[in-house]
Design a protein around this motif. Sequence first.
Motif, PDB file in Angstrom:
ATOM      1  N   VAL A 254       0.026  -1.289   3.619  1.00 40.16           N
ATOM      2  CA  VAL A 254      -1.385  -1.107   3.257  1.00 40.16           C
ATOM      3  C   VAL A 254      -2.100  -2.452   3.235  1.00 40.16           C
ATOM      4  N   HIS A 255      -1.450  -3.464   2.639  1.00 34.99           N
ATOM      5  CA  HIS A 255      -2.039  -4.794   2.538  1.00 34.99           C
ATOM      6  C   HIS A 255      -2.342  -5.369   3.927  1.00 34.99           C
ATOM      7  N   ASP A 258      -5.369  -3.570   5.659  1.00 34.76           N
ATOM      8  CA  ASP A 258      -6.666  -4.034   5.143  1.00 34.76           C
ATOM      9  C   ASP A 258      -7.005  -5.438   5.642  1.00 34.76           C
ATOM     10  N   VAL A 261      -8.207  -5.241   9.301  1.00 32.94           N
ATOM     11  CA  VAL A 261      -9.561  -4.680   9.398  1.00 32.94           C
ATOM     12  C   VAL A 261     -10.604  -5.718   8.978  1.00 32.94           C
ATOM     13  N   ASN A 262     -10.346  -6.427   7.882  1.00 32.61           N
ATOM     14  CA  ASN A 262     -11.296  -7.451   7.420  1.00 32.61           C
ATOM     15  C   ASN A 262     -11.510  -8.527   8.466  1.00 32.61           C
ATOM     16  N   LYS A 272     -11.885   0.338  11.113  1.00 28.45           N
ATOM     17  CA  LYS A 272     -11.685   0.962   9.796  1.00 28.45           C
ATOM     18  C   LYS A 272     -10.197   1.153   9.552  1.00 28.45           C
ATOM     19  N   ALA A 273      -9.845   1.243   8.264  1.00 29.45           N
ATOM     20  CA  ALA A 273      -8.445   1.413   7.864  1.00 29.45           C
ATOM     21  C   ALA A 273      -8.185   2.849   7.439  1.00 29.45           C
ATOM     22  N   HIS A 275      -5.063   4.591   5.292  1.00 36.40           N
ATOM     23  CA  HIS A 275      -3.775   4.473   4.608  1.00 36.40           C
ATOM     24  C   HIS A 275      -3.833   5.234   3.295  1.00 36.40           C
ATOM     25  N   LYS A 277      -3.957   4.475   0.223  1.00 35.60           N
ATOM     26  CA  LYS A 277      -4.796   4.010  -0.881  1.00 35.60           C
ATOM     27  C   LYS A 277      -6.273   4.348  -0.682  1.00 35.60           C
ATOM     28  N   LYS A 278      -6.618   4.806   0.511  1.00 34.61           N
ATOM     29  CA  LYS A 278      -8.002   5.193   0.789  1.00 34.61           C
ATOM     30  C   LYS A 278      -8.275   6.587   0.228  1.00 34.61           C
TER      31      LYS A 278
END
Length: 373
Positions: A254-255, A258, A261-262, A272-273, A275, A277-278
């Motif tokens: 997940v890390h 993100d 994407v950033n 866009k991500a 995963h 956690k979204k």
Amino acid sequence: MSFTSLGLSTALLEALVNQNFTVPTPIQQTAIPAILNKKDVLGIAKTGSGKTAGYVLPILMNLQETAGVKNRHANVLVLVPTRELAEQVKDVFKTFSKALTVPIKTLAVYGGVSINPQMMALQGVNVLVATPGRLLELVESNAVHLSTIETLVLDEADKMLNLGFKEEVNRIISLLPKKRQNILFSATLSDDLQHIHQILLHDPVVIKIEVEEDSLDLINQIAYIVTDEKKGPFLRHLINHHEMKQVLVFASSVHQVDAIVNKLRKNNIDAKAVHSKKSQGARTEALSHFKSGKLRVLVATDLMARGIDINFLPFVINYELPRSPKDYIHRIGRTGRADTPGEAISMVSPNELPHFEVIQKKMGKKVKTTYPV
């Protein structure tokens, strides 16, 4: 063989034509008649083999026999490992049930969203598609009773057990009526799955669709040896140099998703991500935009890959290699579909090279490996 020889109703045959289904896949050819005859079924076939329609169509046919009988609780339970697959299965049920004269109500329930609207929507449901954790929450709240389940489907059972749902699945099975039809689909037959199979299935029709040696021939694979610190700039170079309009990027955490994407956004690349956690809303929106071509880059973990089925996806990029060779094949198999060639690009750091050799050996294909120019 055509769908007309499988025992489906005229209404469903017309729906198949409207959805551009012309010839049944190998798993559908065997599964549809077996499920129509209320047999237990064990199907081992890779994702994309047509298994969802293979059980949805005969289940809808069988439900027509009792659909006129008012029932407060569901007749069919489909267990799936992820929210995305739950929505996907629900959509297939809804698409084909529109053709039927007697209405069939399908509901998908999963975690990550409020439980109250799901509780309210349960009234009159015929087909309940659920992730194990949320289903048990609904059972504990007395919102769901499983005593009326006539057909149980475990879809992507291997993934469900790999994700640690074994105890929850066993609890759910213990709440079901002893007499029922059981349908189990999986990409592989692991030890855990063998255990579940022995508990669940009674004299099953076994369908095993071997992966053809040439099933990856439409995918042009290439690997670049890139150090970890240079992967970000090289990814942006690949996207811009090849003028990629639709590309799916895989990372292992997940890390990392993100972070990728950033960086892409900071460099004016629309990304866009997707995963765990979204929120469900954010995931659904990102998938929808990507599938429709409104989003240029979707970055995902392996867990999310099961809900991403696009017939004409041109590019897949492995930012990092997955731990499992099977996950590698599943990743690159998102492209090269519907007789359309695709590109699978892997960025392999020097310390990943031995693992990449194992992946190639398991896959039975040698991948061209080079350094960036």
